[in-house]
Write a protein that holds these residues in place. Structure first.
Motif, PDB file in Angstrom:
ATOM      1  N   THR A 336      53.563  27.788 -13.833  1.00  0.00           N
ATOM      2  CA  THR A 336      52.844  26.520 -13.778  1.00  0.00           C
ATOM      3  C   THR A 336      53.644  25.518 -12.961  1.00  0.00           C
ATOM      4  OG1 THR A 336      53.866  25.584 -15.775  1.00  0.00           O
ATOM      5  CG2 THR A 336      51.880  26.923 -16.082  1.00  0.00           C
ATOM      6  N   THR A 337      52.941  24.509 -12.445  1.00  0.00           N
ATOM      7  CA  THR A 337      53.630  23.419 -11.766  1.00  0.00           C
ATOM      8  C   THR A 337      54.400  22.580 -12.791  1.00  0.00           C
ATOM      9  OG1 THR A 337      51.647  22.032 -11.948  1.00  0.00           O
ATOM     10  CG2 THR A 337      51.940  23.293  -9.917  1.00  0.00           C
ATOM     11  N   TRP A 338      55.361  21.797 -12.291  1.00  0.00           N
ATOM     12  CA  TRP A 338      56.196  20.988 -13.178  1.00  0.00           C
ATOM     13  C   TRP A 338      55.372  20.058 -14.051  1.00  0.00           C
ATOM     14  CZ3 TRP A 338      56.752  15.651 -13.429  1.00  0.00           C
ATOM     15  CH2 TRP A 338      57.819  15.174 -14.215  1.00  0.00           C
ATOM     16  N   ASP A 339      54.317  19.477 -13.489  1.00  0.00           N
ATOM     17  CA  ASP A 339      53.535  18.515 -14.260  1.00  0.00           C
ATOM     18  C   ASP A 339      52.508  19.166 -15.179  1.00  0.00           C
ATOM     19  OD1 ASP A 339      51.634  19.366 -12.456  1.00  0.00           O
ATOM     20  OD2 ASP A 339      51.244  17.393 -11.592  1.00  0.00           O
ATOM     21  N   GLY A 340      52.425  20.501 -15.154  1.00  0.00           N
ATOM     22  CA  GLY A 340      51.533  21.208 -16.062  1.00  0.00           C
ATOM     23  C   GLY A 340      50.063  21.066 -15.729  1.00  0.00           C
ATOM     24  N   THR A 341      49.714  20.757 -14.468  1.00  0.00           N
ATOM     25  CA  THR A 341      48.311  20.584 -14.113  1.00  0.00           C
ATOM     26  C   THR A 341      47.718  21.789 -13.393  1.00  0.00           C
ATOM     27  OG1 THR A 341      48.851  19.486 -12.015  1.00  0.00           O
ATOM     28  CG2 THR A 341      48.560  18.075 -13.973  1.00  0.00           C
ATOM     29  N   TRP A 342      48.556  22.640 -12.802  1.00  0.00           N
ATOM     30  CA  TRP A 342      48.081  23.830 -12.109  1.00  0.00           C
ATOM     31  C   TRP A 342      48.874  25.053 -12.540  1.00  0.00           C
ATOM     32  CZ3 TRP A 342      43.999  24.471  -8.672  1.00  0.00           C
ATOM     33  CH2 TRP A 342      43.311  23.306  -8.352  1.00  0.00           C
ATOM     34  N   GLY A 343      48.168  26.178 -12.685  1.00  0.00           N
ATOM     35  CA  GLY A 343      48.808  27.442 -13.016  1.00  0.00           C
ATOM     36  C   GLY A 343      48.643  28.433 -11.879  1.00  0.00           C
ATOM     37  N   MET A 344      49.427  29.507 -11.935  1.00  0.00           N
ATOM     38  CA  MET A 344      49.341  30.548 -10.906  1.00  0.00           C
ATOM     39  C   MET A 344      49.534  31.923 -11.559  1.00  0.00           C
ATOM     40  SD  MET A 344      51.333  30.958  -7.237  1.00  0.00           S
ATOM     41  CE  MET A 344      53.019  31.046  -7.889  1.00  0.00           C
ATOM     42  N   ILE A 345      48.578  32.807 -11.327  1.00  0.00           N
ATOM     43  CA  ILE A 345      48.647  34.210 -11.744  1.00  0.00           C
ATOM     44  C   ILE A 345      48.876  35.021 -10.475  1.00  0.00           C
ATOM     45  CG2 ILE A 345      47.319  36.122 -12.699  1.00  0.00           C
ATOM     46  CD1 ILE A 345      45.792  34.035 -14.394  1.00  0.00           C
ATOM     47  N   TYR A 346      49.926  35.830 -10.414  1.00  0.00           N
ATOM     48  CA  TYR A 346      50.291  36.392  -9.110  1.00  0.00           C
ATOM     49  C   TYR A 346      51.047  37.708  -9.219  1.00  0.00           C
ATOM     50  CZ  TYR A 346      54.849  34.222 -10.141  1.00  0.00           C
ATOM     51  OH  TYR A 346      56.031  33.851 -10.734  1.00  0.00           O
ATOM     52  N   ALA A 347      51.064  38.431  -8.106  1.00  0.00           N
ATOM     53  CA  ALA A 347      51.759  39.711  -7.954  1.00  0.00           C
ATOM     54  C   ALA A 347      52.124  39.851  -6.480  1.00  0.00           C
ATOM     55  CB  ALA A 347      50.850  40.855  -8.416  1.00  0.00           C
ATOM     56  N   PRO A 348      52.910  40.853  -6.109  1.00  0.00           N
ATOM     57  CA  PRO A 348      53.291  40.998  -4.704  1.00  0.00           C
ATOM     58  C   PRO A 348      52.119  41.393  -3.814  1.00  0.00           C
ATOM     59  CG  PRO A 348      54.789  42.216  -6.128  1.00  0.00           C
ATOM     60  CD  PRO A 348      53.629  41.814  -6.968  1.00  0.00           C
TER      61      PRO A 348
END
Length: 501
Positions: A336-348
């Motif tokens: 997540t971003t520092w401010d907790g407003t955006w998340g990211m689900i990811y892989a290579p």
């Protein structure tokens, strides 16, 4: 005054949350071809300013291969890292067993304040893990059981809850196999118990919602039961896990059939509005869908009644890549971003560790999501939170005749409307592209759901750690420093960290 409540996590209005950190830090490790000649390790803030302590830094020592009194066991094999190649070895298609390469893997870091292979203080003092019997360590075979947390501004997970089968356990934070100090079997709270293998769990501290995905196994079984719990108690606040479940205010579930390569890739983003995003590795790409998990709305027990538009396939570039199907240590990541407003689900993007394919979603409203990707097939680095509302990383090319570069991008924290495009701000190799001689932003408006943003590199103004051939490594930092700690990482706004008149 500090209380048990705000020390453990979770806080009432006006209380100090001692978990809150300043803006993200990262470590940068660089060596010459022979690291006995030149090796550096520095800590930088989100403005790429050095903030580490000279007493913790690794600085140009030729006392021995491991910088004298700060000597490290070099993965506990030998002192010179396989012929002094720890910093220079390329990462392309190597597996986790190629220690001197894989430490630059995208898998090293996620939202948790530890890494797969090392631990590093904000002063600039780090140590590598031992790889003897590494296949019995936490991040190798059980890291996928960690809860995906959505937390307040400036807060990373400081309690390690793991969910496997029908039990939650609390561990001491870090990559180890030491004793769990809490365990709770929540079977009696499930309204349907046909699927008994927990494969993905998300928690939102704002609404105290815990969402679990269960299946009939941890391979490619398609049956899924999604359990939705709400409690009057914050999971990060309670002393024992059972206290959260003993104070449940609402419980629902629904069932569905979801196709996955491996269930251990399942990742869960619980939104502030009680919509929940589910994402996972799928073939060489990714899949994502949002479901309405608002209890008390008579939505029924089937996924078809709750899903927003259907599962979405990744629309960025793909090539041969691997996930948990090739080994549990390659599980899909969440940050997540520092401010907790955006998340990211990811892989290579490529094989085990290079580039990135992922989904970025609004934590306020997970129906707002886009895909992002970067197509490096060698010289990779992990991705970490950056600035207030962004991420960066991924670049480890030679800095002999270059400034060190990184892939950086950021979002609007107020951008939550899933019926409009998503604005992505991104950097450049020329500052005039960012601070333009016109009235436009260096940004791209990306179509919600189906749009993809391809990352581009940014110059940082930094060397890579050596004046000659050097391939820098980004490293995770265990603690970014207390918010408001009178240094450059505090966050850039008033003491409260909130907007004011």
């Amino acid at each position: 005054m500090a209380t048990l409540s705000n020390l453990l996590g979770g806080s009432s209005a006006g209380a100090i949350d001692h978990r809150k950190e300043g803006l993200p830090l990262f470590g940068l490790f660089g060596t010459s071809g022979d690291q006995n000649t030149h090796m550096t390790y520095r800590i930088f803030d989100s403005g790429f300013k050095m903030v580490g302590s000279p007493w913790g830094a690794v600085c140009n020592s030729t006392t021995n291969y491991r910088f004298g009194i700060l000597g490290d066991a070099s993965f506990a094999y030998n002192m010179n890292d396989f012929g002094t190649d720890m910093g220079h070895q390329n990462l392309s298609s190597e597996t986790h067993s190629d220690w001197q390469k894989y430490w630059k893997s995208i898998y090293q870091c996620d939202q948790y304040p530890h890494a797969q292979y090392y631990t590093s203080s904000r002063d600039g003092f780090y140590t590598m893990n031992s790889f003897h019997s590494y296949d019995s360590q936490f991040e190798y075979d059980n890291g996928w059981t960690k809860l995906n947390h959505n937390l307040p501004e400036g807060v990373r997970p400081r309690r390690l809850f793991c969910n496997k089968r029908n039990s939650m356990r609390e561990m001491n934070m870090g990559n180890n196999s030491c004793a769990a100090f809490d365990h709770y079997d929540y079977t009696s709270h499930k309204l349907d118990n046909n699927d008994t293998y927990a494969i993905g769990t998300g928690y939102n501290e704002k609404n105290k919602m815990l969402v679990m995905v269960h299946s009939s196994g941890t391979s490619s079984e398609t049956s899924k039961t999604i359990h939705i719990f709400e409690s009057s108690k914050c999971l990060n606040h309670v002393t024992r896990i059972k206290d959260y479940f003993a104070n449940l205010t609402s419980t629902e579930y629904f069932t569905d059939t979801w196709t996955t390569d491996n269930n251990r890739d399942m990742t869960v983003c619980v939104g502030n509005n009680k919509w929940v995003g589910f994402g996972h590795k799928n073939g060489n790409g990714m899949r994502y869908a949002a479901f309405n998990c608002q209890n008390g709305q008579s939505l029924g027990t089937t996924g078809s009644a709750r899903i927003y538009i259907g599962w979405q396939d990744f629309n960025g570039s793909t090539t041969t890549s691997y996930g948990a199907q090739q080994g549990p240590q390659y599980y899909t990541k969440y940050n997540t971003t520092w401010d907790g407003t955006w998340g990211m689900i990811y892989a290579p993007y490529y094989y085990y560790a290079c580039g990135i394919n992922g989904w970025c979603m609004s934590i306020e409203n997970p129906r707002k999501f886009i895909s992002i990707n970067q197509t490096k097939s060698s010289r990779a680095n992990p991705y970490v939170a950056w600035g207030r509302t962004g991420f960066h990383g991924g670049w480890s090319d030679n800095t002999d005749d270059q400034q060190w570069r990184t892939y950086s991008w950021a979002f609007d924290p107020t951008d939550t409307d899933h019926t409009t495009t998503t604005t992505v701000y991104y950097g450049s190799t020329d500052n005039n592209d960012v601070i333009r001689d016109n009235n436009t932003a260096r940004s791209e408006d990306v179509t919600n759901k189906t749009g993809n943003h391809s990352l581009t590199e940014s110059r940082t103004g930094m060397h890579g750690g050596s004046h000659t051939t050097c391939y820098p490594a980004i490293m995770q930092i265990d603690w970014w420093g207390s918010y408001g700690n009178n240094d450059s990482t505090y966050g850039g706004r008033g003491d409260s960290g909130t907007d004011s008149a």
